[in-house]
Design an enzyme around this catalytic site. Structure first.
Site, PDB file in Angstrom:
ATOM      1  CG  ASP B 145      27.945 -16.403 -51.224  1.00  0.00           C
ATOM      2  OD1 ASP B 145      27.286 -17.610 -51.290  1.00  0.00           O
ATOM      3  OD2 ASP B 145      28.580 -15.921 -51.911  1.00  0.00           O
ATOM      4  NE  ARG B 188      22.546 -22.153 -48.268  1.00  0.00           N
ATOM      5  CZ  ARG B 188      21.305 -21.842 -48.324  1.00  0.00           C
ATOM      6  NH1 ARG B 188      20.602 -21.332 -49.447  1.00  0.00           N
ATOM      7  NH2 ARG B 188      20.254 -22.289 -47.426  1.00  0.00           N
ATOM      8  CG  ASP B 220      19.396 -21.164 -40.575  1.00  0.00           C
ATOM      9  OD1 ASP B 220      18.733 -21.715 -41.549  1.00  0.00           O
ATOM     10  OD2 ASP B 220      20.492 -21.890 -40.071  1.00  0.00           O
ATOM     11  CD  GLU B 307      28.683 -31.397 -41.460  1.00  0.00           C
ATOM     12  OE1 GLU B 307      28.556 -32.576 -42.416  1.00  0.00           O
ATOM     13  OE2 GLU B 307      27.891 -30.546 -41.608  1.00  0.00           O
TER      14      GLU B 307
END
Lengths: 336, 357
Positions: B145, B188, B220, B307
């Site tokens: 990004d 995000r 993460d 999603e």
């Protein structure tokens, strides 16, 4: 009229019968001949031939490798000093996740012996099964922390030193185990204290392998700073770059140094002091082993960060707690 | 008398057809069976071999803690029976030998990871790369990004030795999360994931016969290696449980006795069309290529519906394939890394800014 109709029906019948009979004979003839059903079998055939190629290629590779292995009669064990990684761990939600990704890093490191010490009265099945499936060379130990030394719910993480008894237990086992192993090779090695939530790059392990006494390097994201690091001048450590209590004898993090096995075995009483004030844990071990100018700087004279003191958030269990109260919590038999 | 004649007539009509049909079946099936058997045999051989290629360690046996090798069975039946491919790979301890050998037989797993600059970025990417280095036939698509590709990520990717594609697209500031609030204008990573989908569609336009699986992996999370082998056999979209999402120990699809997904075990809005986390599903590349209009919705997406915004354009609930032993095992954990406290850096910065962390 009726007769004519009947006749027509009869001819239709006969015609139909003849046609179907001929069709049957034709099919029977086909059966005996070579079947040209390429459309049906071609993709499968292709898959088969690819598999066969793959098989031959891999077999060839094996033959080559076996040829290479032949002159090297000695097991590779003796060529590299073993890195003994001592990791204290304790039961919490993210334990399995942390251990999983840590093991994935360790699997890349040759000659690594993982000593996992649980903070518990008994070995937990989660860790036992996990280690069995990990594919690593390991030792599974356990020692509970005394109640008054344990962090209570709501205590900040820095209030009491963690993992002290576990690391000491790791050292004790190592010393005992090495006494029973004959030969000079078994006394070669490096001891590293790796917490289960940090992040390690693979290069770090190669840097620490050559440790003669105690080697040091920078650690990222620790001490309230981007990184803490020994300051190197003329190839020797002269002082430490840290923002917090730089007057400590060894102001660095547990992840920032490794001790050679020889030194550990030569000083059988050297261990971590749980009573030491906050931040002095590392110093409590090291001050009995080395002086600052004996330290060996690694990671390009301490200019590269190869290990990061990451911490994992405690996952939010708000909804789980609500459900538990209702007796509808998620199945506890599913291991997470 | 006429009745008997009728019966005779019917028999005469039906008989040749039944004979014909049985004869055809026989001729078609026999060669197929032979191929299947041969296929099984070959597959078994192939999957025993990679172990022998690895260097074996001498295992030290410890007090009651004997390390045993995992012997997950090779499921060659699954491979040969259909277009599915091998489900499990037998692993054993092995020495670091860069990424595993590339196999021409396994479908490629395209992993889409959006990332952004922050202090823990290099650490996160390092440990996730260490995980990916174990997975055969993996292609990592990393999208930053940022306005330009950063040297940190470029260098890291090169050093790992993984098979990768490095992209970047900057999320306009007006879309980004404001300060510390968890109320983003757009979730995000959306633009980055969409860019990756577009890249896949452009790259694989002509070669649509190459098997591949697409998985969205955040940098993460924590992944077990078993997960990647489970997703390799995805036909359309496969799903599995994810730990630490939705304020629960884990969220999971509900699977009925017939092995079909019929609902979602979640507390946070379980009536979403797909109440699943980004890490809980994988899509077959063919499906992505066949529906070129399917992207993550950028605007007007409620929290938790991102999603669904993609999946509802690709599959229906009944098409979902449950993995991880019918969604009873946890193979991926939605861990989050704490933001490091950099209080001692002060205003001017205490540490050498040239040192890359």
């Amino acid at each position: 009229m009726a007769a004519r109709m009947k006749l027509k029906l009869k001819t239709v019948f006969v015609l139909y019968f003849m046609v179907s009979l001929m069709g049957l004979i034709y099919a029977l003839m086909q059966l005996g001949q070579h079947c040209d059903c390429t459309e049906h079998d071609l993709p499968k055939d292709r898959a088969m031939s690819r598999l066969q190629e793959e098989l031959y290629r891999l077999q060839g590779q094996i033959r080559q490798l076996e040829k290479m292995k032949q002159p090297e009669k000695q097991p590779p064990k003796s060529s590299l000093p073993t890195i003994f990684v001592i990791t204290p761990t304790y039961v919490r939600l993210v334990q399995k996740a942390e251990l999983t990704r840590l093991s994935q890093t360790f699997l890349h490191v040759p000659q690594l012996h993982w000593i996992v010490v649980e903070d518990s009265l008994h070995k937990t099945p989660l860790v036992t099964n996990f280690l069995m499936k990990s594919g690593l060379t390991y030792t599974h130990l356990h020692v509970p922390t005394a109640k008054e030394r344990k962090l209570q719910e709501g205590d900040p993480s820095w209030l009491k030193p963690r993992g002290v008894e576990q690391r000491n237990e790791g050292l004790r086992w190592l010393r005992e185990d090495r006494r029973t192993q004959p030969g000079e090779d078994s006394q070669q090695g490096v001891v590293y204290f790796a917490d289960d939530d940090n992040t390690y790059s693979l290069q770090l392990f190669e840097e620490m392998r050559s440790t003669q006494r105690v080697s040091v390097w920078p650690v990222g994201l620790v001490g309230g700073m981007k990184f803490e690091s020994p300051v190197v001048e003329g190839g020797k450590v002269v002082r430490f770059h840290t923002g917090w209590r730089p007057s400590r004898p060894f102001p660095m993090d547990m992840a920032g140094f490794a001790v050679s096995l020889k030194l550990v075995l030569a000083n059988p009483d050297a261990c971590f002091d749980g009573e030491a004030p906050m931040g002095f844990l590392e110093s409590s071990l090291l001050k009995g082993l080395v002086t600052i100018d004996e330290l060996e700087p690694k990671a390009d004279n301490c200019t590269k960060v190869l290990v990061w003191h990451t911490r994992t958030e405690k996952p939010k269990m708000k909804r789980e707690e609500v459900l538990q109260v209702q007796g509808l919590g998620s199945d506890p038999a599913v291991e997470i | 008398m006429p009745k008997r004649r009728d019966i005779l007539a019917i028999v005469l009509i039906v008989l040749p057809w039944t004979l014909l049909i049985t004869v055809w079946h026989q001729s078609a099936i026999a060669p197929l069976l032979a191929i299947q058997k041969a296929c099984h045999h070959l597959v078994k051989e192939i999957f025993i071999i990679p172990e022998r290629l690895a260097v074996h360690h001498h295992r030290l046996s410890d007090e009651g803690a004997e390390g045993k090798r995992e012997t997950g069975g090779q499921d060659s039946k699954e491979y040969c029976a259909s277009d599915k491919d091998i489900v499990e790979v037998v692993r054993t301890e092995y020495v670091y030998t860069r990424p595993p050998p590339w196999s021409d037989v396994l479908p490629t797993i395209h992993i889409i990871t959006p990332t952004y600059t922050r202090p823990v970025q290099k650490a996160e990417l390092t440990r996730i790369a260490n995980t990916f280095l174990h997975v055969p036939n993996l292609h990592w698509i990393l999208i930053e990004d940022s306005q330009r590709r950063t040297p940190l990520v470029t260098g890291l990717l090169r050093e790992t030795g993984l098979n990768y594609t490095h992209l970047n697209v900057e999320t306009p500031k007006s879309f980004k999360i404001r300060g510390d609030t968890r109320d983003p204008k757009i979730p995000r990573g959306t633009m980055q994931r969409n860019l990756a989908l577009r890249w896949l569609r452009e790259t694989f336009k002509n070669n649509s016969s190459q098997p591949g699986i697409v998985y969205f992996a955040d940098d993460d999370n924590s992944y077990s290696l078993e997960l990647f082998e489970e997703m390799r056999s995805t036909r359309k979209v496969s799903v599995w449980p994810v730990a630490f999402v939705g304020g629960l120990r884990y969220e999971s699809p509900k699977v009925n006795a017939a092995g079909k997904v019929y609902g979602w075990k979640a507390v946070f809005d379980p009536h979403r069309p797909f109440a699943i986390d980004m890490a809980g599903f994988a899509i077959n590349l063919k499906l992505i290529l066949s529906k070129p209009q399917a992207y993550f919705k950028l605007r007007g997406v409620k929290g938790g519906y991102q999603e669904s915004s993609l999946l509802r354009e690709l599959v229906t609930l009944s098409d979902l394939e449950p993995k991880a032993a019918n969604c009873t095992k946890i193979l991926v954990w939605h861990t989050r890394t704490e933001k490091p406290i950099l209080v001692n850096e002060g205003k001017k910065g205490f540490t050498d800014p040239n040192m890359e962390i």
